[in-house]
Scaffold this active site. Sequence first.
Site, PDB file in Angstrom:
ATOM      1  N   ASN A  78      60.100  23.357  86.580  1.00  0.00           N
ATOM      2  CA  ASN A  78      60.979  22.989  87.693  1.00  0.00           C
ATOM      3  C   ASN A  78      61.959  24.124  87.996  1.00  0.00           C
ATOM      4  O   ASN A  78      62.475  24.776  87.083  1.00  0.00           O
ATOM      5  CB  ASN A  78      61.731  21.687  87.357  1.00  0.00           C
ATOM      6  N   SER A  79      62.234  24.325  89.272  1.00  0.00           N
ATOM      7  CA  SER A  79      63.059  25.458  89.713  1.00  0.00           C
ATOM      8  C   SER A  79      64.494  25.407  89.185  1.00  0.00           C
ATOM      9  O   SER A  79      65.179  26.425  89.166  1.00  0.00           O
ATOM     10  CB  SER A  79      63.107  25.501  91.239  1.00  0.00           C
ATOM     11  N   SER A 113      56.938  14.086  95.433  1.00  0.00           N
ATOM     12  CA  SER A 113      57.584  15.098  94.593  1.00  0.00           C
ATOM     13  C   SER A 113      56.899  15.273  93.246  1.00  0.00           C
ATOM     14  O   SER A 113      56.614  14.296  92.547  1.00  0.00           O
ATOM     15  CB  SER A 113      59.045  14.659  94.373  1.00  0.00           C
ATOM     16  N   GLY A 114      56.682  16.523  92.875  1.00  0.00           N
ATOM     17  CA  GLY A 114      56.115  16.799  91.552  1.00  0.00           C
ATOM     18  C   GLY A 114      57.055  16.362  90.442  1.00  0.00           C
ATOM     19  O   GLY A 114      56.641  15.782  89.435  1.00  0.00           O
ATOM     20  N   LYS A 127      53.690  25.561  85.960  1.00  0.00           N
ATOM     21  CA  LYS A 127      55.030  25.862  86.469  1.00  0.00           C
ATOM     22  C   LYS A 127      56.112  25.114  85.685  1.00  0.00           C
ATOM     23  O   LYS A 127      55.822  24.225  84.885  1.00  0.00           O
ATOM     24  CB  LYS A 127      55.116  25.549  87.968  1.00  0.00           C
ATOM     25  N   GLU A 154      53.877  26.562  95.776  1.00  0.00           N
ATOM     26  CA  GLU A 154      54.975  27.497  95.485  1.00  0.00           C
ATOM     27  C   GLU A 154      54.428  28.741  94.785  1.00  0.00           C
ATOM     28  O   GLU A 154      53.418  28.664  94.059  1.00  0.00           O
ATOM     29  CB  GLU A 154      56.041  26.802  94.636  1.00  0.00           C
ATOM     30  N   ASP A 183      52.814  21.928  93.631  1.00  0.00           N
ATOM     31  CA  ASP A 183      53.170  22.947  92.640  1.00  0.00           C
ATOM     32  C   ASP A 183      52.529  24.290  93.007  1.00  0.00           C
ATOM     33  O   ASP A 183      52.691  24.751  94.118  1.00  0.00           O
ATOM     34  CB  ASP A 183      52.777  22.484  91.227  1.00  0.00           C
ATOM     35  N   ASP A 221      58.061  18.145  84.355  1.00  0.00           N
ATOM     36  CA  ASP A 221      57.590  18.788  85.588  1.00  0.00           C
ATOM     37  C   ASP A 221      56.981  20.153  85.243  1.00  0.00           C
ATOM     38  O   ASP A 221      57.400  21.180  85.755  1.00  0.00           O
ATOM     39  CB  ASP A 221      58.783  18.924  86.549  1.00  0.00           C
ATOM     40  N   ARG A 245      55.973  27.776  99.636  1.00  0.00           N
ATOM     41  CA  ARG A 245      57.355  27.759  99.148  1.00  0.00           C
ATOM     42  C   ARG A 245      57.672  29.060  98.443  1.00  0.00           C
ATOM     43  O   ARG A 245      56.973  29.461  97.508  1.00  0.00           O
ATOM     44  CB  ARG A 245      57.492  26.571  98.212  1.00  0.00           C
ATOM     45  N   ASP A 282      53.880  17.737  97.065  1.00  0.00           N
ATOM     46  CA  ASP A 282      54.383  18.894  96.333  1.00  0.00           C
ATOM     47  C   ASP A 282      53.251  19.302  95.381  1.00  0.00           C
ATOM     48  O   ASP A 282      53.092  18.718  94.316  1.00  0.00           O
ATOM     49  CB  ASP A 282      55.641  18.455  95.569  1.00  0.00           C
TER      50      ASP A 282
END
Length: 295
Positions: A118-119, A42-43, A116, A110, A83, A54, A155, A81
Amino acid sequence: MKKTTKLKEIIQSNDPEFIMEAHNGISAKIVEETGFKGIWASGLTISASLGVRDNNEASWTQVLDVLEFMSDATSIPILLDGDTGYGNFNNARRLVKKLEQRNIAGVCIEDKLFPKTNSFINGEAQPLADIEEFCGKIKAMKDTQQDDDFIVVTRVEAFIAGWGLKETLRRAEAYRRAGADAILIHSKRSDITEIEAFMKEWNGRHPVVIVPTKYYSIPTDRFKELGIQLVIWANHNMRASIVAMKNISRQVYREKNLMNVEGKVATIEEIFRLQQAEELEAAEKKYLPGKKKME
Ligand code: SPV
Ligand code: MG
Protein backbone atom coordinates in the site's frame (compact mmCIF):
# COMPACT_ATOMS: atom_id res chain seq x y z
CA MET A 1 -26.23 2.29 -21.36
CA LYS A 2 -23.35 -0.15 -20.90
CA LYS A 3 -21.39 0.07 -17.64
CA THR A 4 -18.22 0.72 -19.63
CA THR A 5 -19.81 3.64 -21.49
CA LYS A 6 -21.05 5.09 -18.20
CA LEU A 7 -17.54 4.97 -16.75
CA LYS A 8 -16.09 6.48 -19.90
CA GLU A 9 -18.53 9.39 -19.58
CA ILE A 10 -17.57 9.85 -15.93
CA ILE A 11 -13.89 9.97 -16.79
CA GLN A 12 -14.35 12.42 -19.62
CA SER A 13 -16.66 14.80 -17.74
CA ASN A 14 -15.86 18.50 -17.49
CA ASP A 15 -16.52 18.76 -13.77
CA PRO A 16 -15.18 16.33 -11.19
CA GLU A 17 -17.23 13.19 -10.69
CA PHE A 18 -17.03 11.13 -7.51
CA ILE A 19 -16.91 7.39 -6.98
CA MET A 20 -17.07 5.59 -3.67
CA GLU A 21 -15.28 2.60 -2.29
CA ALA A 22 -16.96 -0.77 -1.82
CA HIS A 23 -15.50 -4.14 -0.97
CA ASN A 24 -18.30 -6.69 -1.32
CA GLY A 25 -21.81 -7.09 -2.71
CA ILE A 26 -23.69 -5.29 0.04
CA SER A 27 -21.36 -2.30 0.27
CA ALA A 28 -21.48 -1.98 -3.53
CA LYS A 29 -25.25 -2.00 -3.39
CA ILE A 30 -25.27 0.69 -0.69
CA VAL A 31 -22.94 2.88 -2.76
CA GLU A 32 -25.31 2.61 -5.73
CA GLU A 33 -28.44 3.31 -3.65
CA THR A 34 -26.82 6.39 -2.16
CA GLY A 35 -26.61 7.92 -5.62
CA PHE A 36 -22.98 7.50 -6.63
CA LYS A 37 -22.39 7.03 -10.34
CA GLY A 38 -19.60 4.52 -9.86
CA ILE A 39 -17.78 2.21 -7.47
CA TRP A 40 -14.11 1.99 -6.57
CA ALA A 41 -13.28 -1.66 -5.89
CA SER A 42 -10.38 -0.90 -3.59
CA GLY A 43 -7.46 -3.27 -3.25
CA LEU A 44 -6.89 -2.10 0.30
CA THR A 45 -10.45 -2.64 1.47
CA ILE A 46 -11.16 -5.86 -0.44
CA SER A 47 -8.04 -7.38 1.12
CA ALA A 48 -8.96 -5.95 4.52
CA SER A 49 -12.45 -7.42 4.26
CA LEU A 50 -10.82 -10.80 3.60
CA GLY A 51 -8.57 -10.32 6.65
CA VAL A 52 -5.33 -10.06 4.66
CA ARG A 53 -2.83 -7.32 3.83
CA ASP A 54 -2.74 -5.04 0.79
CA ASN A 55 0.29 -6.95 -0.56
CA ASN A 56 -1.39 -9.19 -3.12
CA GLU A 57 -1.99 -11.77 -0.43
CA ALA A 58 -5.45 -12.37 -1.89
CA SER A 59 -4.92 -13.97 -5.28
CA TRP A 60 -6.24 -12.15 -8.33
CA THR A 61 -8.91 -14.79 -8.91
CA GLN A 62 -10.08 -14.34 -5.31
CA VAL A 63 -10.42 -10.62 -6.04
CA LEU A 64 -12.35 -11.51 -9.21
CA ASP A 65 -14.77 -13.61 -7.17
CA VAL A 66 -15.52 -10.64 -4.90
CA LEU A 67 -15.93 -8.39 -7.94
CA GLU A 68 -18.40 -10.76 -9.51
CA PHE A 69 -20.69 -10.42 -6.49
CA MET A 70 -20.26 -6.64 -6.51
CA SER A 71 -21.06 -6.41 -10.20
CA ASP A 72 -24.09 -8.71 -9.99
CA ALA A 73 -25.52 -6.65 -7.12
CA THR A 74 -25.30 -3.30 -8.93
CA SER A 75 -25.94 -1.49 -12.20
CA ILE A 76 -23.39 1.32 -11.91
CA PRO A 77 -19.86 0.87 -13.27
CA ILE A 78 -17.07 -0.58 -11.15
CA LEU A 79 -13.48 0.60 -11.50
CA LEU A 80 -11.20 -2.09 -10.13
CA ASP A 81 -8.05 -1.17 -8.29
CA GLY A 82 -6.00 -3.74 -10.18
CA ASP A 83 -2.75 -3.03 -8.29
CA THR A 84 0.14 -3.71 -10.69
CA GLY A 85 -1.96 -5.94 -12.95
CA TYR A 86 -0.83 -8.96 -10.89
CA GLY A 87 2.33 -9.63 -12.89
CA ASN A 88 3.67 -8.60 -16.29
CA PHE A 89 1.80 -7.60 -19.49
CA ASN A 90 0.53 -11.12 -19.94
CA ASN A 91 -1.10 -11.34 -16.51
CA ALA A 92 -2.53 -7.84 -16.97
CA ARG A 93 -4.09 -8.60 -20.35
CA ARG A 94 -5.62 -11.80 -19.03
CA LEU A 95 -7.05 -9.73 -16.18
CA VAL A 96 -8.75 -7.44 -18.73
CA LYS A 97 -10.27 -10.44 -20.47
CA LYS A 98 -11.69 -11.77 -17.20
CA LEU A 99 -12.95 -8.34 -16.08
CA GLU A 100 -14.85 -7.85 -19.32
CA GLN A 101 -16.48 -11.26 -18.87
CA ARG A 102 -17.73 -10.08 -15.47
CA ASN A 103 -19.03 -6.74 -16.73
CA ILE A 104 -16.45 -4.68 -14.84
CA ALA A 105 -16.15 -1.27 -16.52
CA GLY A 106 -12.49 -0.54 -16.03
CA VAL A 107 -9.29 -1.16 -14.16
CA CYS A 108 -6.59 0.99 -12.65
CA ILE A 109 -3.00 -0.24 -12.62
CA GLU A 110 -0.13 1.36 -10.74
CA ASP A 111 3.52 1.59 -11.77
CA LYS A 112 5.00 -0.49 -8.98
CA LEU A 113 6.28 -4.06 -8.80
CA PHE A 114 4.35 -7.22 -7.93
CA PRO A 115 3.77 -7.94 -5.07
CA LYS A 116 2.89 -4.35 -4.23
CA THR A 117 2.58 -2.63 -0.86
CA ASN A 118 0.00 0.00 0.00
CA SER A 119 1.23 3.49 -0.91
CA PHE A 120 0.84 4.73 2.66
CA ILE A 121 3.27 2.15 4.04
CA ASN A 122 6.91 3.09 3.42
CA GLY A 123 6.10 4.73 0.09
CA GLU A 124 9.68 5.86 -0.48
CA ALA A 125 11.01 2.35 -0.14
CA GLN A 126 8.94 1.06 -3.02
CA PRO A 127 10.60 0.59 -6.39
CA LEU A 128 8.73 1.86 -9.42
CA ALA A 129 8.13 -0.13 -12.58
CA ASP A 130 10.38 0.45 -15.57
CA ILE A 131 8.57 2.96 -17.81
CA GLU A 132 8.98 0.97 -21.03
CA GLU A 133 7.80 -2.21 -19.37
CA PHE A 134 4.79 -0.46 -17.89
CA CYS A 135 3.91 1.09 -21.26
CA GLY A 136 4.01 -2.39 -22.81
CA LYS A 137 1.57 -3.51 -20.15
CA ILE A 138 -0.81 -0.63 -20.93
CA LYS A 139 -0.66 -1.40 -24.66
CA ALA A 140 -1.30 -5.09 -24.07
CA MET A 141 -4.33 -4.27 -21.94
CA LYS A 142 -5.76 -1.82 -24.47
CA ASP A 143 -5.15 -4.27 -27.32
CA THR A 144 -6.95 -7.02 -25.40
CA GLN A 145 -10.20 -5.26 -24.52
CA GLN A 146 -13.14 -6.25 -26.72
CA ASP A 147 -15.37 -3.36 -25.71
CA ASP A 148 -14.00 -0.04 -27.00
CA ASP A 149 -15.32 1.74 -23.91
CA PHE A 150 -13.50 -0.41 -21.34
CA ILE A 151 -11.30 1.94 -19.29
CA VAL A 152 -7.66 1.54 -18.32
CA VAL A 153 -6.54 4.11 -15.75
CA THR A 154 -2.83 4.25 -15.01
CA ARG A 155 -1.62 5.37 -11.65
CA VAL A 156 1.65 7.24 -11.24
CA GLU A 157 3.40 6.51 -7.95
CA ALA A 158 6.36 8.84 -8.49
CA PHE A 159 5.21 11.38 -5.88
CA ILE A 160 4.57 8.58 -3.39
CA ALA A 161 8.05 7.14 -3.97
CA GLY A 162 9.65 10.59 -3.60
CA TRP A 163 10.70 11.13 -7.21
CA GLY A 164 9.07 14.54 -7.60
CA LEU A 165 7.26 16.45 -10.32
CA LYS A 166 9.60 15.87 -13.25
CA GLU A 167 9.45 12.10 -12.99
CA THR A 168 5.70 12.22 -12.37
CA LEU A 169 5.18 14.23 -15.57
CA ARG A 170 7.54 12.01 -17.56
CA ARG A 171 5.64 8.91 -16.52
CA ALA A 172 2.16 10.41 -16.96
CA GLU A 173 3.04 11.50 -20.50
CA ALA A 174 4.50 8.10 -21.38
CA TYR A 175 1.38 6.32 -20.11
CA ARG A 176 -0.88 8.72 -22.02
CA ARG A 177 1.02 7.98 -25.20
CA ALA A 178 0.85 4.24 -24.52
CA GLY A 179 -2.95 4.48 -24.61
CA ALA A 180 -4.14 4.96 -21.01
CA ASP A 181 -7.63 6.47 -20.78
CA ALA A 182 -6.83 8.53 -17.68
CA ILE A 183 -3.94 9.19 -15.33
CA LEU A 184 -4.28 8.77 -11.57
CA ILE A 185 -1.84 10.96 -9.69
CA HIS A 186 -1.39 9.73 -6.15
CA SER A 187 -0.08 11.84 -3.29
CA LYS A 188 0.36 11.09 0.38
CA ARG A 189 0.78 14.70 1.45
CA SER A 190 -1.86 16.29 3.65
CA ASP A 191 -1.88 19.36 1.40
CA ILE A 192 -2.57 19.49 -2.30
CA THR A 193 0.70 21.03 -3.48
CA GLU A 194 1.88 18.01 -5.49
CA ILE A 195 -1.44 17.69 -7.31
CA GLU A 196 -1.50 21.44 -7.99
CA ALA A 197 2.02 21.42 -9.39
CA PHE A 198 1.17 18.48 -11.64
CA MET A 199 -2.09 19.99 -12.91
CA LYS A 200 -0.37 23.23 -13.79
CA GLU A 201 2.19 21.52 -16.02
CA TRP A 202 -0.21 18.89 -17.34
CA ASN A 203 -2.49 21.60 -18.70
CA GLY A 204 -5.53 19.45 -19.44
CA ARG A 205 -3.68 17.02 -21.70
CA HIS A 206 -5.69 14.00 -20.59
CA PRO A 207 -8.21 13.10 -17.83
CA VAL A 208 -6.83 13.07 -14.29
CA VAL A 209 -8.02 11.00 -11.33
CA ILE A 210 -7.13 11.69 -7.68
CA VAL A 211 -7.51 9.93 -4.32
CA PRO A 212 -7.72 12.57 -1.58
CA THR A 213 -7.41 10.18 1.36
CA LYS A 214 -4.58 12.14 3.00
CA TYR A 215 -5.56 15.61 1.79
CA TYR A 216 -9.14 15.14 2.93
CA SER A 217 -9.45 18.71 4.20
CA ILE A 218 -9.16 20.25 0.74
CA PRO A 219 -12.56 21.55 -0.41
CA THR A 220 -13.97 19.81 -3.45
CA ASP A 221 -14.26 23.14 -5.29
CA ARG A 222 -10.49 23.19 -5.50
CA PHE A 223 -10.54 19.93 -7.49
CA LYS A 224 -12.94 21.59 -9.91
CA GLU A 225 -10.71 24.65 -10.27
CA LEU A 226 -7.77 22.40 -11.01
CA GLY A 227 -9.69 20.59 -13.77
CA ILE A 228 -9.74 17.12 -12.22
CA GLN A 229 -12.14 14.62 -13.81
CA LEU A 230 -12.55 11.94 -11.17
CA VAL A 231 -12.24 11.88 -7.39
CA ILE A 232 -12.10 8.55 -5.57
CA TRP A 233 -13.29 8.28 -1.96
CA ALA A 234 -11.15 5.21 -1.56
CA ASN A 235 -11.73 3.49 1.77
CA HIS A 236 -14.45 5.14 3.82
CA ASN A 237 -17.09 2.42 3.84
CA MET A 238 -14.53 0.01 5.22
CA ARG A 239 -13.35 2.52 7.81
CA ALA A 240 -16.93 3.32 8.81
CA SER A 241 -17.80 -0.34 9.20
CA ILE A 242 -14.72 -1.04 11.32
CA VAL A 243 -15.83 1.64 13.81
CA ALA A 244 -19.44 0.39 13.78
CA MET A 245 -18.50 -3.29 14.18
CA LYS A 246 -16.04 -2.59 16.97
CA ASN A 247 -18.58 -0.53 18.89
CA ILE A 248 -21.35 -3.09 18.59
CA SER A 249 -19.10 -6.06 19.35
CA ARG A 250 -17.77 -4.33 22.46
CA GLN A 251 -21.21 -3.40 23.68
CA VAL A 252 -22.68 -6.88 23.20
CA TYR A 253 -19.61 -8.44 24.81
CA ARG A 254 -19.86 -6.09 27.79
CA GLU A 255 -23.61 -6.16 28.33
CA LYS A 256 -24.32 -9.80 27.40
CA ASN A 257 -27.66 -8.49 26.26
CA LEU A 258 -29.15 -7.08 23.06
CA MET A 259 -31.58 -4.62 24.57
CA ASN A 260 -29.51 -1.47 24.07
CA VAL A 261 -28.16 -2.62 20.76
CA GLU A 262 -31.32 -3.33 18.79
CA GLY A 263 -32.02 0.32 17.97
CA LYS A 264 -28.46 0.94 16.83
CA VAL A 265 -28.20 -1.66 14.09
CA ALA A 266 -29.92 -2.14 10.74
CA THR A 267 -33.11 -4.17 10.96
CA ILE A 268 -33.23 -7.70 9.64
CA GLU A 269 -35.84 -6.43 7.16
CA GLU A 270 -33.26 -3.98 5.85
CA ILE A 271 -30.92 -6.87 5.13
CA PHE A 272 -33.73 -8.65 3.28
CA ARG A 273 -34.43 -5.49 1.29
CA LEU A 274 -30.80 -5.08 0.28
CA GLN A 275 -30.76 -8.73 -0.77
CA GLN A 276 -33.96 -8.19 -2.80
CA ALA A 277 -35.81 -10.92 -0.95
CA GLU A 278 -39.09 -9.62 -2.39
CA GLU A 279 -37.99 -10.42 -5.91
CA LEU A 280 -37.53 -14.05 -4.94
CA GLU A 281 -40.96 -14.21 -3.33
CA ALA A 282 -42.54 -12.87 -6.51
CA ALA A 283 -40.51 -15.27 -8.62
CA GLU A 284 -41.56 -18.21 -6.46
CA LYS A 285 -45.21 -17.34 -7.07
CA LYS A 286 -44.53 -17.31 -10.75
CA TYR A 287 -42.25 -20.32 -11.13
CA LEU A 288 -42.67 -22.63 -8.15
CA PRO A 289 -45.61 -25.03 -8.53
CA GLY A 290 -47.97 -25.00 -5.53
CA LYS A 291 -46.54 -21.80 -4.06
CA LYS A 292 -49.71 -19.77 -4.73
CA LYS A 293 -52.00 -22.39 -3.24
CA MET A 294 -49.99 -22.67 -0.06
CA GLU A 295 -50.61 -19.03 0.86
C1 SPV B 1 -6.86 1.43 -2.59
O1 SPV B 1 -7.96 1.88 -2.25
O2 SPV B 1 -6.52 0.26 -2.43
C2 SPV B 1 -5.87 2.31 -3.21
C3 SPV B 1 -5.78 3.69 -2.79
O3 SPV B 1 -5.08 1.84 -3.98
S1 SPV B 1 -4.55 3.78 -1.60
O4 SPV B 1 -4.92 2.96 -0.48
O5 SPV B 1 -4.50 5.18 -1.28
O6 SPV B 1 -3.28 3.36 -2.17
MG1 MG C 1 -4.87 -0.13 -3.82
